[in-house]
Design a protein around this motif. Structure first.
Motif, PDB file in Angstrom:
ATOM      1  N   ASN A 187       0.851  -1.178   0.000  1.00 33.21           N
ATOM      2  CA  ASN A 187       0.000   0.000   0.000  1.00 33.21           C
ATOM      3  C   ASN A 187       0.895   1.238   0.000  1.00 33.21           C
ATOM      4  O   ASN A 187       1.515   1.559   1.007  1.00 33.21           O
ATOM      5  CB  ASN A 187      -0.902  -0.011   1.238  1.00 33.21           C
ATOM      6  N   PRO A 188       0.966   1.953  -1.118  1.00 28.57           N
ATOM      7  CA  PRO A 188       1.840   3.132  -1.172  1.00 28.57           C
ATOM      8  C   PRO A 188       1.372   4.257  -0.255  1.00 28.57           C
ATOM      9  O   PRO A 188       2.106   5.203  -0.019  1.00 28.57           O
ATOM     10  CB  PRO A 188       1.782   3.555  -2.633  1.00 28.57           C
ATOM     11  N   ILE A 190       3.288   7.497  -4.903  1.00 32.62           N
ATOM     12  CA  ILE A 190       2.095   7.834  -5.685  1.00 32.62           C
ATOM     13  C   ILE A 190       2.484   8.570  -6.958  1.00 32.62           C
ATOM     14  O   ILE A 190       1.960   8.292  -8.045  1.00 32.62           O
ATOM     15  CB  ILE A 190       1.115   8.685  -4.848  1.00 32.62           C
ATOM     16  N   ARG A 191       3.405   9.518  -6.850  1.00 32.28           N
ATOM     17  CA  ARG A 191       3.870  10.246  -8.039  1.00 32.28           C
ATOM     18  C   ARG A 191       4.449   9.268  -9.067  1.00 32.28           C
ATOM     19  O   ARG A 191       4.181   9.382 -10.263  1.00 32.28           O
ATOM     20  CB  ARG A 191       4.922  11.290  -7.662  1.00 32.28           C
ATOM     21  N   HIS A 243      -1.217  18.351  -1.345  1.00 35.37           N
ATOM     22  CA  HIS A 243      -2.192  18.746  -0.333  1.00 35.37           C
ATOM     23  C   HIS A 243      -3.168  17.627   0.005  1.00 35.37           C
ATOM     24  O   HIS A 243      -3.687  17.587   1.125  1.00 35.37           O
ATOM     25  CB  HIS A 243      -2.930  20.010  -0.761  1.00 35.37           C
ATOM     26  N   SER A 244      -3.403  16.711  -0.926  1.00 36.14           N
ATOM     27  CA  SER A 244      -4.336  15.616  -0.636  1.00 36.14           C
ATOM     28  C   SER A 244      -3.809  14.733   0.488  1.00 36.14           C
ATOM     29  O   SER A 244      -4.587  14.107   1.206  1.00 36.14           O
ATOM     30  CB  SER A 244      -4.609  14.784  -1.891  1.00 36.14           C
ATOM     31  N   PHE A 245      -2.498  14.711   0.676  1.00 35.96           N
ATOM     32  CA  PHE A 245      -1.930  13.885   1.734  1.00 35.96           C
ATOM     33  C   PHE A 245      -2.177  14.459   3.124  1.00 35.96           C
ATOM     34  O   PHE A 245      -1.928  13.799   4.127  1.00 35.96           O
ATOM     35  CB  PHE A 245      -0.435  13.653   1.500  1.00 35.96           C
ATOM     36  N   ASN A 246      -2.690  15.680   3.222  1.00 37.25           N
ATOM     37  CA  ASN A 246      -3.074  16.251   4.514  1.00 37.25           C
ATOM     38  C   ASN A 246      -4.411  15.698   4.988  1.00 37.25           C
ATOM     39  O   ASN A 246      -4.767  15.852   6.144  1.00 37.25           O
ATOM     40  CB  ASN A 246      -3.182  17.778   4.424  1.00 37.25           C
ATOM     41  N   SER A 247      -5.141  15.062   4.102  1.00 36.83           N
ATOM     42  CA  SER A 247      -6.466  14.553   4.433  1.00 36.83           C
ATOM     43  C   SER A 247      -6.364  13.253   5.221  1.00 36.83           C
ATOM     44  O   SER A 247      -5.544  12.389   4.919  1.00 36.83           O
ATOM     45  CB  SER A 247      -7.254  14.289   3.141  1.00 36.83           C
ATOM     46  N   TRP A 284      -5.224   5.209   1.688  1.00 36.87           N
ATOM     47  CA  TRP A 284      -5.257   4.234   0.589  1.00 36.87           C
ATOM     48  C   TRP A 284      -5.489   5.027  -0.692  1.00 36.87           C
ATOM     49  O   TRP A 284      -5.850   6.201  -0.655  1.00 36.87           O
ATOM     50  CB  TRP A 284      -6.313   3.162   0.837  1.00 36.87           C
ATOM     51  N   LEU A 285      -5.253   4.412  -1.847  1.00 42.43           N
ATOM     52  CA  LEU A 285      -5.344   5.141  -3.114  1.00 42.43           C
ATOM     53  C   LEU A 285      -6.728   5.743  -3.347  1.00 42.43           C
ATOM     54  O   LEU A 285      -6.854   6.868  -3.817  1.00 42.43           O
ATOM     55  CB  LEU A 285      -4.966   4.229  -4.285  1.00 42.43           C
ATOM     56  N   GLY A 286      -7.764   5.012  -3.015  1.00 43.04           N
ATOM     57  CA  GLY A 286      -9.118   5.546  -3.159  1.00 43.04           C
ATOM     58  C   GLY A 286      -9.338   6.761  -2.277  1.00 43.04           C
ATOM     59  O   GLY A 286     -10.031   7.701  -2.658  1.00 43.04           O
TER      60      GLY A 286
END
Length: 67
Positions: free
Chosen positions: A2-3, A17-18, A39-43, A48-50
């Protein structure tokens, strides 16, 4: 693997992910897309990818600023 696993540091998760995105569509990571991905990684959804995709499409207030 799981990246997005929290076992990896944030920078490692972003790089994994990049790399996946670049392997599928090399032109997809524009500067704007790269910024949004970071910024999505702050969520809290980004475990998980989804969840990363959901954070990009439906950002949680305060975790992404479109300005």
């Amino acid at each position: 693997m799981n990246p997005c696993s929290i076992l990896f540091g944030r920078e490692v998760r972003e790089e994994l992910i990049r790399s996946l995105i670049l392997a599928v569509e090399p032109r997809a990571l524009t500067p704007e897309a790269t910024h949004a991905l970071q910024h999505s990684f702050n969520s809290p959804k980004a475990t998980w990818l989804g969840g990363v995709a959901d954070a990009l499409v439906n950002p949680v207030d305060g975790t992404w600023d479109a300005t």
